[in-house]
Scaffold this motif. Structure first.
Motif, PDB file in Angstrom:
ATOM      1  N   ILE A  75     -14.094  10.262 -82.406  1.00  0.00           N
ATOM      2  CA  ILE A  75     -13.125  10.066 -81.327  1.00  0.00           C
ATOM      3  C   ILE A  75     -12.131   8.972 -81.708  1.00  0.00           C
ATOM      4  O   ILE A  75     -10.940   9.078 -81.438  1.00  0.00           O
ATOM      5  CB  ILE A  75     -13.835   9.760 -79.994  1.00  0.00           C
ATOM      6  N   ARG A  76     -12.597   7.910 -82.365  1.00  0.00           N
ATOM      7  CA  ARG A  76     -11.687   6.850 -82.809  1.00  0.00           C
ATOM      8  C   ARG A  76     -10.681   7.380 -83.829  1.00  0.00           C
ATOM      9  O   ARG A  76      -9.521   6.984 -83.834  1.00  0.00           O
ATOM     10  CB  ARG A  76     -12.466   5.680 -83.388  1.00  0.00           C
ATOM     11  N   TYR A 122      -7.839   1.716 -86.514  1.00  0.00           N
ATOM     12  CA  TYR A 122      -9.280   1.936 -86.438  1.00  0.00           C
ATOM     13  C   TYR A 122     -10.026   0.604 -86.510  1.00  0.00           C
ATOM     14  O   TYR A 122     -10.852   0.292 -85.656  1.00  0.00           O
ATOM     15  CB  TYR A 122      -9.736   2.872 -87.559  1.00  0.00           C
ATOM     16  N   GLY A 123      -9.716  -0.183 -87.526  1.00  0.00           N
ATOM     17  CA  GLY A 123     -10.393  -1.476 -87.698  1.00  0.00           C
ATOM     18  C   GLY A 123     -10.118  -2.425 -86.553  1.00  0.00           C
ATOM     19  O   GLY A 123     -11.023  -3.114 -86.069  1.00  0.00           O
ATOM     20  N   TYR A 124      -8.874  -2.475 -86.102  1.00  0.00           N
ATOM     21  CA  TYR A 124      -8.513  -3.358 -84.997  1.00  0.00           C
ATOM     22  C   TYR A 124      -9.279  -2.980 -83.736  1.00  0.00           C
ATOM     23  O   TYR A 124      -9.830  -3.848 -83.048  1.00  0.00           O
ATOM     24  CB  TYR A 124      -7.002  -3.289 -84.731  1.00  0.00           C
ATOM     25  N   ASP A 129     -13.166  -4.078 -79.621  1.00  0.00           N
ATOM     26  CA  ASP A 129     -14.271  -3.673 -78.753  1.00  0.00           C
ATOM     27  C   ASP A 129     -15.494  -4.563 -78.938  1.00  0.00           C
ATOM     28  O   ASP A 129     -16.262  -4.764 -77.993  1.00  0.00           O
ATOM     29  CB  ASP A 129     -14.653  -2.214 -79.007  1.00  0.00           C
ATOM     30  N   LYS A 130     -15.690  -5.096 -80.132  1.00  0.00           N
ATOM     31  CA  LYS A 130     -16.824  -6.012 -80.354  1.00  0.00           C
ATOM     32  C   LYS A 130     -16.549  -7.375 -79.742  1.00  0.00           C
ATOM     33  O   LYS A 130     -17.437  -8.004 -79.183  1.00  0.00           O
ATOM     34  CB  LYS A 130     -17.130  -6.133 -81.841  1.00  0.00           C
ATOM     35  N   ILE A 131     -15.303  -7.845 -79.858  1.00  0.00           N
ATOM     36  CA  ILE A 131     -14.941  -9.159 -79.318  1.00  0.00           C
ATOM     37  C   ILE A 131     -14.809  -9.102 -77.797  1.00  0.00           C
ATOM     38  O   ILE A 131     -15.235 -10.012 -77.093  1.00  0.00           O
ATOM     39  CB  ILE A 131     -13.641  -9.663 -79.971  1.00  0.00           C
TER      40      ILE A 131
END
Length: 145
Positions: A75-76, A122-124, A129-131
């Motif tokens: 999905i990402r 994608y990386g951002y 989402d983690k931060i």
């Protein structure tokens, strides 16, 4: 789903970090940093507005079709492709005019930026989402008997 302020923070940080990277790369290709910076700011404003609208629409679509806004890797990837595809046709003519290059050269330059932004987006988004995690919400299902 994310709040309006969270989406605004997401979009602004995305553009700031992306603009810094693109200005550095294009200056290495021989383009004047100031000229690239102006174009980058214009593109950032367009992309920020698109980012805001696109992400709201994407999340609403996900919630309606899947019952959740939790994104898998696939999905990402689809999310990133859709975002970049939407910008491609807006930016090529302006880039050609502003940098005084052919449409073909603008296409090639824009495609290289799209490739960069595909990986960057994608990386951002994974890092964001983690931060700043979004709570997992699901749409209640109605069972008919």
């Amino acid at each position: 789903m994310r709040t309006r302020l969270d989406r605004i923070r997401h979009a602004i940080l995305f553009e700031i970090f992306g603009l810094i990277a693109i200005m550095g790369a294009m200056s290495q290709l021989g383009f004047e940093v100031g000229h690239v910076g102006v174009m980058g700011v214009i593109f950032s404003v367009v992309a920020t507005g698109w980012n805001y609208v696109y992400n709201i629409g994407f999340d609403k679509y996900m919630l309606r079709k899947m019952g959740t806004v939790t994104k898998t890797t696939l999905i990402r990837i689809v999310h990133s492709l859709g975002f970049e595809g939407g910008l491609l046709f807006l930016t090529i003519p302006f880039m050609a005019w502003f940098l005084n290059i052919s449409l073909w050269d603008a296409f090639l330059l824009d495609m290289s930026m799209v490739i960069f932004y595909l990986f960057y987006a994608y990386g951002y988004n994974v890092a964001y989402d983690k931060i700043f995690p979004v709570p997992d919400i699901t749409v209640p299902t109605i069972t008919v008997q």
